[in-house]
Design an enzyme around this catalytic site. Sequence first.
Site, PDB file in Angstrom:
ATOM      1  CD  GLU A 170      -2.890  -1.098   2.426  1.00 28.09           C
ATOM      2  OE1 GLU A 170      -2.803  -0.156   3.231  1.00 28.09           O
ATOM      3  OE2 GLU A 170      -3.758  -1.979   2.512  1.00 28.09           O
ATOM      4  CD  GLU A 364      -3.530  -5.822   4.064  1.00 27.65           C
ATOM      5  OE1 GLU A 364      -4.378  -4.989   4.483  1.00 27.65           O
ATOM      6  OE2 GLU A 364      -2.315  -5.632   4.119  1.00 27.65           O
TER       7      GLU A 364
HETATM    8  O1  IFM Z   1      -4.148  -3.024   9.304  1.00 26.95           O
HETATM    9  C1  IFM Z   1      -4.095  -2.534   8.002  1.00 26.95           C
HETATM   10  C2  IFM Z   1      -2.940  -3.143   7.244  1.00 26.95           C
HETATM   11  O2  IFM Z   1      -1.729  -2.930   7.888  1.00 26.95           O
HETATM   12  C3  IFM Z   1      -2.845  -2.554   5.867  1.00 26.95           C
HETATM   13  N1  IFM Z   1      -4.111  -2.585   5.188  1.00 26.95           N
HETATM   14  C4  IFM Z   1      -5.291  -2.169   5.893  1.00 26.95           C
HETATM   15  C5  IFM Z   1      -5.362  -2.831   7.248  1.00 26.95           C
HETATM   16  C6  IFM Z   1      -6.625  -2.367   8.002  1.00 26.95           C
HETATM   17  O3  IFM Z   1      -6.592  -0.997   8.188  1.00 26.95           O
END
Ligand code: IFM
Length: 459
Positions: A170, A364
Amino acid sequence: MSSPGGASNFPEDFLWGAATAAYQVEGAAGEDGRGPSIWDTFSHTPGMVFHGDTGDVACDQYHRLDEDLDLMAGLGLKAYRFSVAWPRIQPGGSGPANPKGLDFYKRLVAGLRERSIEPVLTLYHWDLPQALEDKGGWTSRETSSRFAEYAGIVNDALSEDVRFWITLNEPWVSAWLGYGAGVHAPGYADPAKALAATHHLLLGHGLAVERMRVGDNRIGITLNLSPVRPAKEERPADVDAAQRVDGQANRLYLDPLFRGSYPEDILEHYRPDTDLSFIRDGDLETVSAPLDFLGVNYYMRHTVREAERPRAGSLLFPGIRARSVTPHGAETTAMGWPIEPDGLTEILVRLKDEYTNLPIYVTESGAAFHDYADPEGAVEDEERVSYLDAHFRAARAAIGEGVDLKGYFVWSLLDNFEWAEGYSKRFGLVRVDYATQRRTPKSSARWYAGVIGRNGLEG
Ligand code: IFM
């Protein structure tokens, strides 16, 4: 794909996994030679993280590795996505590797392999060594070279046992929440810095890909992507705001990676703040080096309206005169994020149509809810089950539309340190009682084990 409605309705060899990140779960912040990262500094700065929470202990995974590996095996996970803490490997951000740091990840990878769980390694999930931040962090070009050096060290040590390599997690969050909005480490609120950070993150990614291109490992990057809609279609100002947010959140990353160019409208937008001299000849060729897969983190769609200022609780798109709103009637998670599973189908199909035919992994997806733990620590988290079920269906719909989706990682294996929200937000399939470090699988964990076991959804 076999029988819809039958036992197995995802492609064969679909990689079902769960994800975590080093600073969020490891703890052991001062052990075995680990140096400080920007998140140690930030979380120890009063007022930056909810309740003053830090990742000093987190889920203590550093000391509870075998227990966590057994938990993963118990769920039947096919893959585990974790990140390497750069400050464990190079405590000062450069120079030779700290052997004890590498040993921890060697043990982790070996433990996964023993349990037939595929390791998926992320090199950078936001924990920049503080020593590099002291020299400008991601606003400095030097950090891109340091990142490639670090990637090379980890790759040399682990490439025989790790097939999947993700350079960055990200980069939008690193750049815009860390340098543009000031709500993440290192805490700057300056769009010009955020734009320079974006470029140096992407350059670091490209240099790392070059450095790691040996053998037949698969290399990718993980982006957090969201479809963007105007709050009111009939309001031209909202339509323009949506275009700008799409530019900052999606195209600013996808265009350089897959087209070798930055989106002109976004560069134009920021030209009053910066002369863009940090972009040098040849950089975009490096940034757009061919990849083997793309990782997508999906949490929500952005519905946006034009606004001079963000409002507390709304997502921040620094310097772009826009803020997110919750669509009328939408349910939200404990983070206040609207639940819109069809946005996942939309973004995946857009990637195929506009950017790439590379294999895609949802690296994710998950949600925080206000879990209630009974006196025994049990959590019946039906909301999380519904959330995941709906998102898996949305992923399956994208496969039905021709997207080459190869795997899905739930965020997160464990409740953990949720950055500026500290421990107040729980995303885990497994509950962590932070006072005792006791792990208790929630209902969603048992449900997910069933999905993995039958390679699909019921009904
Ligand atoms: O916890 C975070 C993660 O580190 C990166 N993506 C989003 C998740 C939730 O906010």
